[in-house]
Design a protein around this motif. Structure first.
Motif, mmCIF file in Angstrom:
data_model
loop_
_atom_site.group_PDB
_atom_site.id
_atom_site.type_symbol
_atom_site.label_atom_id
_atom_site.label_comp_id
_atom_site.label_asym_id
_atom_site.label_seq_id
_atom_site.Cartn_x
_atom_site.Cartn_y
_atom_site.Cartn_z
ATOM 1 N N ALA A 189 0.475 -1.045 -0.101
ATOM 2 C CA ALA A 189 0.296 -0.136 -0.013
ATOM 3 C C ALA A 189 1.072 0.990 -0.013
ATOM 4 O O ALA A 189 1.830 1.605 0.676
ATOM 5 N N VAL A 201 -5.346 6.329 -1.676
ATOM 6 C CA VAL A 201 -4.460 5.140 -1.470
ATOM 7 C C VAL A 201 -4.275 3.892 -2.848
ATOM 8 O O VAL A 201 -5.402 4.094 -3.780
ATOM 9 N N TRP A 202 -2.819 4.143 -2.899
ATOM 10 C CA TRP A 202 -3.181 2.812 -4.475
ATOM 11 C C TRP A 202 -2.471 1.559 -3.184
ATOM 12 O O TRP A 202 -1.580 0.914 -2.766
ATOM 13 N N ASN A 203 -2.221 0.656 -4.415
ATOM 14 C CA ASN A 203 -1.757 -1.062 -4.009
ATOM 15 C C ASN A 203 -0.704 -0.471 -5.320
ATOM 16 O O ASN A 203 -0.829 -0.681 -5.914
ATOM 17 N N GLN A 208 -3.204 -0.046 -9.198
ATOM 18 C CA GLN A 208 -4.681 0.596 -8.859
ATOM 19 C C GLN A 208 -4.447 1.661 -7.930
ATOM 20 O O GLN A 208 -4.175 1.711 -6.919
ATOM 21 N N LEU A 209 -5.970 2.812 -8.371
ATOM 22 C CA LEU A 209 -6.053 3.669 -6.951
ATOM 23 C C LEU A 209 -7.058 2.940 -6.857
ATOM 24 O O LEU A 209 -8.032 2.985 -7.046
ATOM 25 N N LEU A 210 -7.115 2.984 -5.272
ATOM 26 C CA LEU A 210 -8.360 2.167 -4.247
ATOM 27 C C LEU A 210 -8.818 3.059 -3.776
ATOM 28 O O LEU A 210 -10.463 2.884 -3.878
ATOM 29 N N PHE B 14 -7.653 -3.896 2.134
ATOM 30 C CA PHE B 14 -6.640 -4.144 1.141
ATOM 31 C C PHE B 14 -7.210 -4.167 -0.388
ATOM 32 O O PHE B 14 -7.622 -4.085 -1.002
ATOM 33 N N LEU B 17 -10.795 -3.574 -2.098
ATOM 34 C CA LEU B 17 -10.219 -2.393 -2.383
ATOM 35 C C LEU B 17 -9.923 -2.999 -3.869
ATOM 36 O O LEU B 17 -10.374 -2.558 -4.367
ATOM 37 N N ALA B 21 -11.758 -2.029 -7.818
ATOM 38 C CA ALA B 21 -11.214 -1.084 -7.674
ATOM 39 C C ALA B 21 -10.562 -1.128 -9.349
ATOM 40 O O ALA B 21 -10.368 -3.052 -9.931
ATOM 41 N N PRO B 22 -11.196 -0.420 -11.111
ATOM 42 C CA PRO B 22 -10.291 -0.850 -12.193
ATOM 43 C C PRO B 22 -8.738 -0.460 -12.210
ATOM 44 O O PRO B 22 -7.868 -0.292 -11.437
#
Lengths: 349, 23
Positions: A189, A201-203, A208-210, B14, B17, B21-22
């Motif tokens: 994260a 928050v990103w993965n 991905q933009l969560l 986490f 989501l 998420a796309p």
């Protein structure tokens, strides 16, 4: 260029025993110090925690001496574009990252030693209108850059010799990202704060933009420093350079906000303000683990325990002037405080 | 902070989501 001997001091009021001067270094060639940091540096089989100092046109590497002094090993000259900041790279050795530019960051460079040809070198990592940059674990660098039409958020992996390998693009939000923070307890994260007071928050693994969440209007221009994931919540440490003083929480330099990423709802958990009787607003600072340090408009440095929301140390302006910079070394056991004239004091915390 | 302030909390937020998420 050789540092002065250590002079232990006791500090007044609440600071007694919590900060102790260990050593001091003064870059006599520095006209105006812009940043200070630490880096692990290995040479001739010995690995040491070295200090890096930056002024607008050069960056110097300092090695500790047995006498508690410091010796300058090398100075990289950067005459074309001014240095803006040092970008710490966690868990790396023999690699210094810097951001350069005029009003904002225009390029990111790596400073390193090449054993191939036995010389100190520098290499360009990226250029552009860079709004934010952060060194990540595993020798990676994330940055946001902006053109008129679009924003790019990119993670670059760095090799041991400094050359950048394959990059990954993260999905950008519409709003400009102005700061990043890694998330403790959640390896993949990454969080960021935006120009409209949002937390995103990103993965990192998938790009991905969560989630996009809002900090609230009471604390404009919030900047993220650190984040922790625990019990289904995301705790984000924010600093508030433009916060308004209130009766309930004083003048908060830092705030820990709990976000529920599933619902995007948030609540302030702990405020870190100055103790009663002390004045000064947040100018700039650094957070490591649960410790936060900031330079205040009063010229003092303040240190907080973020879990308690309590100011644990206050370093008044030195005899030679106000403090300008404060950074944690690789651990919170050591605090570096710098003045514009190039003096850096190392304190044990 | 209570769950009523923040809404239902998920320990696996986490992963959930990331699944939604796309990409």
């Amino acid at each position: 260029g050789v540092a002065e001997q250590l002079t232990p001091v006791l500090l007044d009021g609440l600071t007694e025993e919590s900060l102790q001067l260990v050593s001091k270094l003064k870059d006599s060639s520095s006209s105006c110090a812009v940043d200070v940091s630490t880096v692990w540096w290995e040479a001739a089989g010995s690995k040491e925690l070295c200090v890096v100092t930056a002024c607008e046109s050069s960056v110097s590497l300092w090695k500790p001496l047995a006498s508690n002094g410091w010796e300058k090993i090398y100075t990289w000259q950067l005459r074309e574009v001014p240095v803006i900041q040092i970008v710490p790279l966690p868990d790396t050795c023999n690699l210094v990252c810097i951001a350069l530019g005029d009003l904002e960051i225009g390029e990111i460079r790596l400073l390193l030693y090449s054993s191939e040809n036995d010389s100190f070198k520098q290499s360009l990592v990226r250029t552009g209108n860079i709004k934010a940059v952060l060194g990540l674990k595993d020798r990676r660098l994330v940055s946001s850059s902006r053109t008129v039409c679009e924003q790019q958020v990119e993670v670059v992996s760095l090799s041991e010799t400094g050359r950048s390998r394959d990059g990954r693009t993260l999905m950008p939000p519409e709003e400009t990202v102005l700061a990043f923070a890694e998330v403790e307890g959640l390896q993949d994260a990454l969080v960021g704060t935006t120009a409209v007071n949002g937390v995103v928050v990103w993965n990192l693994r998938t790009g991905q933009l969560l989630k996009k969440m809002h900090v609230g209007y009471s604390y404009p221009a919030s900047v993220c420093h650190q984040a922790y994931s625990d019990s289904g919540l995301l705790f984000v440490v924010l600093s508030h350079p433009h916060a308004k003083e209130s009766e309930s929480c004083g003048n908060p330099a830092f705030r820990v906000v709990a976000f529920n990423p599933k619902t995007a709802r948030s609540t302030g958990v702990i405020f870190s303000s100055l103790p009663a009787g002390h004045t000064g607003r947040y100018l700039e600072g650094d957070v490591k683990d649960a410790c936060a340090a900031a330079v205040l408009t009063s010229g003092a440095v303040a240190v907080w325990d973020l879990l308690l929301g309590r100011c644990t140390a206050l370093l008044p302006p030195g005899p030679q002037g106000d403090w300008a910079l404060v950074r944690w070394a690789t651990t919170t056991a050591c605090l570096l405080a710098g003045q514009r004239n190039g003096t850096v004091c190392l304190y044990q915390y | 902070c209570s769950e009523s302030d923040l809404g239902p909390i998920s320990l696996n937020w986490f992963e959930e989501l990331s699944a939604e998420a796309p990409s």
